[in-house]
Enzyme design. Structure first.
Site, PDB file in Angstrom:
ATOM      1  N   ASP A 170      17.591  -3.289   6.774  1.00 13.96           N
ATOM      2  CA  ASP A 170      18.274  -2.495   7.793  1.00 13.96           C
ATOM      3  C   ASP A 170      19.731  -2.917   7.954  1.00 13.96           C
ATOM      4  OD1 ASP A 170      16.348  -0.608   9.286  1.00 13.96           O
ATOM      5  OD2 ASP A 170      15.184  -2.445   9.132  1.00 13.96           O
ATOM      6  N   MET A 171      19.966  -4.207   8.039  1.00 13.03           N
ATOM      7  CA  MET A 171      21.333  -4.671   8.260  1.00 13.03           C
ATOM      8  C   MET A 171      22.209  -4.399   7.032  1.00 13.03           C
ATOM      9  SD  MET A 171      21.294  -5.788  11.351  1.00 13.03           S
ATOM     10  CE  MET A 171      22.382  -7.113  11.837  1.00 13.03           C
TER      11      MET A 171
END
Length: 404
Positions: A170-171
């Site tokens: 996600d990051m």
């Protein structure tokens, strides 16, 4: 006097939830964009229901949504849809992270919004992207981390691979989104047009491989990475080593660093058979045992002091309380303190980029649900009577604390 923040004057509509999209738009807000987070009644972003909680507020949500204004509007109602379209017409960027096809049903897909605003840069984040046989499948970062081969390299053979415990997919997708959006905005200067950015968590995890894919393809499919726990047998010495009161990491995989470490340890470490990468790999167990015997006899502080004096890259394996007390974290201002209307003082991780001539310190705490409904509705030219009707009929929704 410093420069304006680099994205001053850019408006972002953040129609995302949980992590990849919100982190992306948080970064854009820190760089000066006016980010308006749009949430759905009644609970808003699903990240609001994700802990850790204090007084009903989610720290998870606060971290990824600082710097933004927020509205909560029912876009299924024609008046809510009209407000959303008015907002999109004022925007430069639209961020979403729903399953492909979901927003088309609401009239919020790229083609519909680009028809209203041809200069719009529209960034979609999904598990698998908008093309390919898996495009319609649901997924989260964990799914991408498992399918990408990253998880298969973690842990010890014979045991289930561990969770990464930090949201790499996600990051990483969020950071790629920031880069792609800024590039598309730059390209718009000459083209006059926006475009659709299609970003997949799975693609991001495939792209992050720095060694495993090359090892497999360059060996004509003969070699796969092995799970080796806390060590790196192919490139020793590089891994986690015990001290008498904890653990340290040592990165002495290159010859000059190994030479300094060997001179520090002395004795068997100075054997010429360890002098080259190939030699250390061939005698990996023996070289590792020598270093472990040396490190385990010392307290963490003494071990690190000796390694620092010898210029061998190393660090303690720190717990979160130790991280927050680290003078380097304070010096780099990697924790930000904000005044929250419900919680009072809150401390959260800052973003890592530093500009020489402008300050990216977050100006706003993350919005309460529907906190800026009236403010933004007025900016869009919606009449006071219509705003009042939308509030009364729960087309515009806010949590009680946003009333004060």
């Amino acid at each position: 006097m410093g420069q304006d923040l680099p994205l001053t004057g850019i408006r972002v509509v953040d129609y995302s939830h949980f992590l990849a999209g919100p982190h992306m738009s948080r970064c854009l807000a820190a760089m000066g964009a006016d980010v308006i987070k749009v949430e759905r009644p009644s609970g808003g972003d699903a990240g609001r229901a994700h802990g850790y909680f204090k007084d009903g507020q989610s720290g998870y949500f606060l971290q990824q949504n600082m710097g933004k204004r927020g509205i909560c509007v029912d876009v299924r109602d024609p008046r809510g849809a009209d407000m959303m379209m008015r907002l999109v017409e004022t925007a430069d960027v639209f961020v979403e992270n729903y399953r492909p096809g979901a927003l088309e049903k609401l009239g919020l897909g790229y083609k519909a919004l680009a028809a209203r605003n041809p200069r719009l840069v529209y960034c979609s984040v999904s598990a698998y992207g908008h093309t390919g046989p898996d495009s319609k499948r649901p997924g989260f970062g964990l799914i991408a981390e498992a399918k990408s081969g990253a998880m298969a390299q973690l842990g010890t053979e014979g045991e289930p691979p561990p969770l990464l415990r930090i949201p790499i997919a996600d990051m990483y997708a969020g950071m790629h989104g920031v880069s792609a959006i800024c590039a598309a905005l730059f390209g718009r200067v000459s083209s006059g047009k926006g475009q659709h950015i299609d970003l997949a968590l799975y693609d991001c995890m495939i792209s992050i491989h720095d060694y495993a894919v090359q090892r497999y393809t360059f060996s004509d499919g003969r070699e796969l990475p092995r799970r080796t726990g806390s060590d790196s047998p192919e490139t020793p010495i590089y891994g986690v080593f015990p001290s008498s009161d904890g653990y340290v990491v040592i990165a002495a995989q290159v010859d000059d660093a190994w030479a300094r470490l060997a001179n520090l340890i002395g004795g068997a470490a100075l054997d010429p058979k360890f002098a080259t990468p190939a030699g250390r790999a061939a005698h990996y167990m023996e070289a590792t045992a020598i270093v472990k015997a040396w490190s385990s006899a010392l307290a963490t502080r003494d071990c690190l002091a000796a390694l620092d004096a010898a210029s061998v890259p190393s660090a303690a394996v720190q717990t979160i309380d130790q991280v927050l007390a680290d003078p380097q974290v304070e010096a780099r201002q990697m924790m930000v303190e904000q005044d929250h209307p419900v919680l009072g003082k809150v401390r959260l991780p800052n973003l890592p980029f530093k500009f020489s001539d402008c300050d990216t310190t977050p100006r706003r705490v993350a919005p309460l649900l529907g906190q800026h409904n009236m403010e933004i509705a007025r900016e869009l030219g919606i009449a006071e009577s219509e705003i009042a009707d939308m509030q009364r009929e729960s087309i515009l929704v806010n949590e009680p604390a946003a009333d004060s």
